[in-house]
Design a protein around this motif. Structure first.
Motif, PDB file in Angstrom:
ATOM      1  N   HIS B 590       0.832  -1.203   0.000  1.00 38.97           N
ATOM      2  CA  HIS B 590       0.000   0.000   0.000  1.00 38.97           C
ATOM      3  C   HIS B 590       0.861   1.244   0.000  1.00 38.97           C
ATOM      4  N   ILE B 594      -0.963   9.371  -1.166  1.00 33.77           N
ATOM      5  CA  ILE B 594      -2.173   9.595  -0.386  1.00 33.77           C
ATOM      6  C   ILE B 594      -3.036  10.650  -1.099  1.00 33.77           C
ATOM      7  N   ALA B 595      -4.329  10.335  -1.190  1.00 34.69           N
ATOM      8  CA  ALA B 595      -5.240  11.306  -1.806  1.00 34.69           C
ATOM      9  C   ALA B 595      -5.751  12.252  -0.718  1.00 34.69           C
ATOM     10  N   THR B 596      -5.323  13.509  -0.774  1.00 30.77           N
ATOM     11  CA  THR B 596      -5.679  14.468   0.266  1.00 30.77           C
ATOM     12  C   THR B 596      -7.192  14.621   0.361  1.00 30.77           C
ATOM     13  N   LEU B 598      -9.455  12.539   0.158  1.00 31.27           N
ATOM     14  CA  LEU B 598     -10.141  11.485   0.878  1.00 31.27           C
ATOM     15  C   LEU B 598      -9.912  11.539   2.380  1.00 31.27           C
ATOM     16  N   GLU B 656     -12.051   2.792  -1.229  1.00 31.45           N
ATOM     17  CA  GLU B 656     -11.062   3.848  -1.505  1.00 31.45           C
ATOM     18  C   GLU B 656     -10.616   4.517  -0.207  1.00 31.45           C
ATOM     19  N   ARG B 659      -8.161   2.059   1.434  1.00 28.28           N
ATOM     20  CA  ARG B 659      -6.866   2.074   0.764  1.00 28.28           C
ATOM     21  C   ARG B 659      -6.074   3.310   1.167  1.00 28.28           C
ATOM     22  N   ASN B 660      -6.749   4.435   1.224  1.00 29.34           N
ATOM     23  CA  ASN B 660      -6.059   5.681   1.553  1.00 29.34           C
ATOM     24  C   ASN B 660      -5.500   5.641   2.976  1.00 29.34           C
ATOM     25  N   ARG B 661      -6.277   5.064   3.869  1.00 29.35           N
ATOM     26  CA  ARG B 661      -5.815   5.009   5.267  1.00 29.35           C
ATOM     27  C   ARG B 661      -4.641   4.032   5.417  1.00 29.35           C
ATOM     28  N   ARG B 663      -2.516   3.496   3.097  1.00 27.09           N
ATOM     29  CA  ARG B 663      -1.368   4.218   2.549  1.00 27.09           C
ATOM     30  C   ARG B 663      -0.782   5.196   3.561  1.00 27.09           C
TER      31      ARG B 663
END
Lengths: 299, 683
Positions: B590, B594-596, B598, B656, B659-661, B663
């Motif tokens: 992972h 990171i998508a800010t 989200l 999603e 996944r972001n968390r 990451r």
């Protein structure tokens, strides 16, 4: 010091007393072997007779040659030719240590006045493929003998362990006589000193051993002795073959003293002599076990 | 409880084997007599005997046991086998459920029977390092001929012998007879108990307790030397050995002939120690005293006059030999001996000592530049370092290597720091030896060890298990100690790689360096330091392998872990790493960005922000070798991470988000790994 009159006061008296003592213990008093050897152990009366099961007791003086130990007669403690007194008893007796101490009493060293000790010394002869366990015998901090229980000879584990005792006669005599230079030893109690007999020999042989021995010839003779030994072994003539083994060993010692043997070569020379010794020991043992021989020896 | 006394009286046992033999005897008796629960085990040993005394139970009570056999419907062979194994008949079995059961009666034994049964095997299987046969009638072997066996249970002989078929076991049988001092009290006497044995031996000039002998020798040595205003040069190893060489220690002093007092003290001491087991003494000023101390085994009729005279005489001969070498060796310079090293084999596959010296000169010169030593001097010292190996004195006393080199170098007029380095390049020779301090000595000492490691790794001779014939662990430890104790900055990686390259020795550099780091870890564990932290930062050692840097990082990480923030951060890290391990097993790494957008919860945003903030600083500070600074920044993650775990669910139902968390956690892990691999931290 010790009571007067009990000390062996000459070199030859020392030898005579040891002969008398060990003769009384049932030892065959032999004469030196008539070849150049590095130690009394090489005498066939020790090397070969230590094999097999037959009982054997012998004692003898053996002139020993160590070419590299020569010092041109200038060192008070080192000789290239000296005498060992050798005793072999097979099987090793229960009272070997006590006998040995009695032999020191016989030459005038009283264990109640001196500090006798048995200090670990594992004996090994790489050229003879032999080893044993025992001690250096110390008297007041000086090594006055080497005591070994043979375990293996010629690469063969002994059937019956022997007791072997080796006295360095000059060193022992120096201690008994209280002399600090070997050449000052009283030889016969009648005015002849050790140096009178051997000093010139030490000088000349040192020169021979270190400077003049023809190394190419020695190497040739080594190869000859090796070949002859092998061919005699094919005829199962153990004793003549063993003479050639002794010869090869001494030639190797001379080559070594001349400094022409590298470390790697050294190991290979030792292995070659050991192979001869092994062959001789095996041949001797085989001969001991043939029925004809065994019958002839029956008493 | 009854007392058991066992004494094995033999011809002289090598001094170095006695203590171990007494331990082995106690151990094997304890094992063989287990059912009698031997207690209060006491061991005794000396030149002619090893012995134990202990208390045992009077016997073992009869007992019952039940053995479950095969199923009743098992094939006949299984049942036959079971009966054979237990020596039982079918009638003795009973049925219990589906199984056959045998009720066994284990008869009681009294202690004497059990001892008599066990002892022959204990003696036959005794683990002497080397044993021998003797006489003509038995193959029973012992370290030297065994002459008597005392075996008493509360004063009564426990009868057993060593016969075995045709073998008469040398006629040895247990009895109650032993012997005292060989000369002062010859002959055998009967023993009744352990106390009686000790007391009667003492009356017959034998101290059976090694500690008592040792203490008596030590007191005698101090007493005799002190009475003459001298002090003893302590030598614990020699003391142990001498205590094994005498039954009745009598300490005496002898005089050293003035003619030999100008020999180097080390030469005198080694000659006395190795050849004669004499102790060296110093006078009131700490100088070598013209006396030596030794230990005789007898109180002689003449008060020891003949013994002292004899020992003095022997020492004169020894020193005359040493003087011969000392004079002869100095007639030739060390420099002139260097060519002779070409014909001395270092190791068959690695060439001569001459080859080794050429290598040492090169690498010592290079190291000199790194440690602030004069390169010419270091090369000179390396050139002469091994020359004393071909001198007469070192031929006679190998333990004087280096020491003689220094004397001869000084005699030749070499510079003192060069001569010192010739001596000190072997240091540290063991854990008790100090490390060199002078820069030239440091350079040559390091060169010596690095060449050893490189050479033997190159031919595949790295240590394995307990086997380390070329003492490479000691060499590695030498490198470590010199670097640590002298605070050196040295890039071992390139140094070793270059040395290997110059000698066409292949690419074992990383292997050697990792070996050194591993020795460092073992060393730290022995010191009780955080060896796990070293393991966690070991990955950063390559390619420089600068041990000082590695240790600085280790210290900083260890210090941080001591703090409250550090400990909590570690807990948070472990939680993150655990989650990641589980989830990554399912769907791979992972590590993505990171998508800010989200980051919906403030704790998420804060953690991400914090990471953005500190990561560059941590990296920068580490690059600047400011590890404490870097750790301070890293530790500041703690609150953000704690808050994240308190408030945020990582495994959110929305893929999603999950996944972001994950990451985000992966970035925490990566940031931490900038400093150390925290997964290797223990505790």
């Amino acid at each position: 010091m010790d009571a007067p009159g009990t000390r062996a006061d000459s070199f030859q008296d020392l030898i005579l007393r040891l002969h008398q003592f060990w003769g009384r213990q049932g030892c065959v008093i032999l004469q030196p072997y008539d070849m150049e050897v590095g130690a009394g152990t090489f005498h066939p009366a020790t090397t070969l007779r230590s094999l097999g099961r037959r009982a054997w007791r012998a004692a003898y003086v053996q002139p020993s040659r160590r070419p590299s130990d020569g010092r041109y007669g200038e060192n008070p403690n080192r000789l290239q030719h000296y005498y060992q007194y050798q005793v072999i008893i097979k099987p090793s007796p229960e009272d070997a240590q006590a006998l040995l101490l009695d032999s020191y009493r016989a030459i005038g060293l009283d264990p109640l006045l001196h500090d006798f000790r048995f200090v670990e010394d594992d004996w090994e002869s790489p050229t003879l493929g032999a080893w044993g366990l025992g001690w250096e015998v110390w008297c007041d901090g000086m090594e006055v003998g080497q005591f070994t229980y043979f375990q293996q000879v010629g690469g063969i584990p002994v059937a019956v362990p022997s007791f072997e005792m080796t006295y360095g006669l000059e060193r022992l005599a120096m201690y008994v006589q209280g002399v600090e230079n070997v050449f000052d030893l009283d030889f016969n109690g009648a005015g002849v000193r050790y140096g009178d007999v051997f000093l010139r020999a030490e000088r000349e042989y040192s020169a021979h051993n270190f400077e003049h021995a023809d190394t190419a010839m020695l190497a040739r003779h080594f190869a000859d002795a090796e070949r002859e030994c092998a061919s005699l072994l094919r005829e199962r003539l153990a004793l003549p073959a063993y003479d050639q083994c002794i010869k090869a060993s001494h030639l190797f010692n001379l080559l070594d003293a001349r400094g022409v043997i590298s470390v790697a070569e050294r190991a290979s020379y030792i292995a070659r002599v050991r192979a001869l010794a092994k062959g001789c020991c095996e041949a001797w043992l085989a001969g001991e076990e043939t029925p004809a021989h065994a019958t002839a020896l029956k008493d | 409880m009854p007392e058991l006394l066992l004494e094995l009286f033999s011809e002289e046992i090598p001094a170095r084997m006695q203590a171990r033999a007494a331990e082995d005897l106690a151990r094997s008796i304890a094992a063989a007599l287990g059912p009698l629960a031997p207690a209060d085990m006491q061991s005794f040993y000396g030149p002619r005997r090893i012995a134990i005394a202990c208390s045992v139970r009077a016997g073992v009570e009869a007992s019952r046991s039940s053995e479950r056999g095969p199923r009743r419907n098992a094939p006949e062979q299984a049942l036959a086998g079971f009966l054979r194994k237990h020596g039982a008949a079918r009638e003795q079995l009973r049925e219990e459920g589906d199984f056959w059961v045998l009720d066994k009666l284990i008869p009681g034994t009294d202690a004497a029977d059990l001892i008599a049964r066990q002892m022959p095997d204990v003696l036959r299987r005794f683990p002497w390092p080397k044993s021998m046969r003797w006489g003509g009638t038995s193959s029973f072997a012992w370290v030297r001929p065994l002459r008597r066996i005392v075996c008493l249970l509360d004063g009564a002989v426990v009868p057993f012998d060593l016969r075995d078929g045709d073998d008469d076991g040398h006629g040895l049988a247990a009895g109650d007879l032993t012997e005292g001092h060989r000369f002062l009290a010859p002959g055998a006497f009967a023993v009744r108990s352990a106390a009686h044995w000790l007391e009667e031996l003492r009356a017959r000039f034998v101290l059976a307790d090694p500690a008592e002998r040792r203490a008596m020798i030590e007191a005698g040595l101090h007493g005799q030397s002190g009475a003459s205003g001298m002090t003893l040069v302590e030598d614990a190893g020699l003391l142990d050995e001498v205590a094994g060489l005498v039954e009745w220690p009598v300490v005496m002093l002898g005089r050293i002939d003035a003619a030999y007092m100008d020999l180097p003290p080390e030469v005198m001491q080694v000659s006395m120690r190795v050849n004669q087991r004499y102790f060296a003494l110093r006078d009131a000023d700490g100088e070598v005293a013209p006396w030596f101390a030794f230990v005789a085994n007898i109180e002689a009729r003449d008060g020891g006059a003949a013994i002292v005279a004899g020992n003095e005489r022997v020492l004169r001969a020894r020193f005359a030999d040493a003087r011969h070498f000392w004079d002869l060796d100095r007639a030739q310079t060390l420099e002139s001996r260097v060519p002779a090293l070409d014909s001395v084999v270092f190791e068959a596959r690695l060439g001569s000592q001459g080859d080794r010296v050429r290598r040492l000169m090169q690498v010592a010169g290079i190291i000199a530049g790194e440690v602030g030593a004069d390169a010419d001097h270091a090369e000179r010292a390396a050139r002469l370092a091994k020359a004393d190996l071909v001198t007469g004195m070192v031929g006679e006393f190998p333990e004087l290597q280096g020491v003689m080199g220094r004397y001869y170098a000084l005699h030749d007029g070499e510079d003192a720091p060069v001569a010192d380095a010739v001596r000190d390049h072997y240091a540290p020779k063991g854990p008790a030896d100090s490390v060199p301090a002078a820069p030239i000595s440091i350079a040559v000492a390091l060169a010596d060890k690095i060449d050893m490691l490189a050479a033997f790794f190159a031919i595949g001779e790295k240590p394995s298990g307990s086997g380390d014939p070329f003492a490479l662990r000691r060499a590695a430890l030498g490198v470590i100690r010199i670097i640590r104790e002298r605070g050196l900055r040295l890039n071992l990686g390139p140094l070793i790689a270059d040395h290997l390259f110059r000698n066409r020795w292949g690419s074992v550099g990383p292997e050697i360096c990792d070996f050194i780091v591993e020795r460092l870890r073992v060393q730290m564990r022995a010191e009780g330091a955080r060896h796990d932290v070293l393991a966690a930062v070991a990955g950063f050692a390559a390619p420089a392998y600068d041990l000082a840097l590695l240790l600085a990082r280790t210290d900083a990480v260890a210090a941080m872990l001591q703090t409250d923030d550090g400990a909590n951060l570690l807990a948070g890290y472990r939680r993150a790493a655990n989650i990641l391990r589980i989830e990554e097993r399912r769907d791979g790494p992972h590590d993505g960005p990171i998508a800010t957008a989200l980051l919906e919860q403030p704790e998420e945003s804060r953690l991400a922000f914090k990471l953005d903030l500190i990561e560059p600083d941590v990296a920068q500070l580490i690059a600047e070798e400011n590890f404490p600074g870097a750790m301070e920044f890293l530790a500041s993650l703690r609150h953000a991470l704690d808050a994240f775990f308190d408030a945020v669910t990582v495994n959110d139902a929305r893929p999603e988000m999950r996944r972001n968390r994950l990451r985000l956690l992966a970035r925490v892990r990566a940031a931490m790994h900038l400093a150390a691999d925290f997964s290797k931290i223990e505790g």
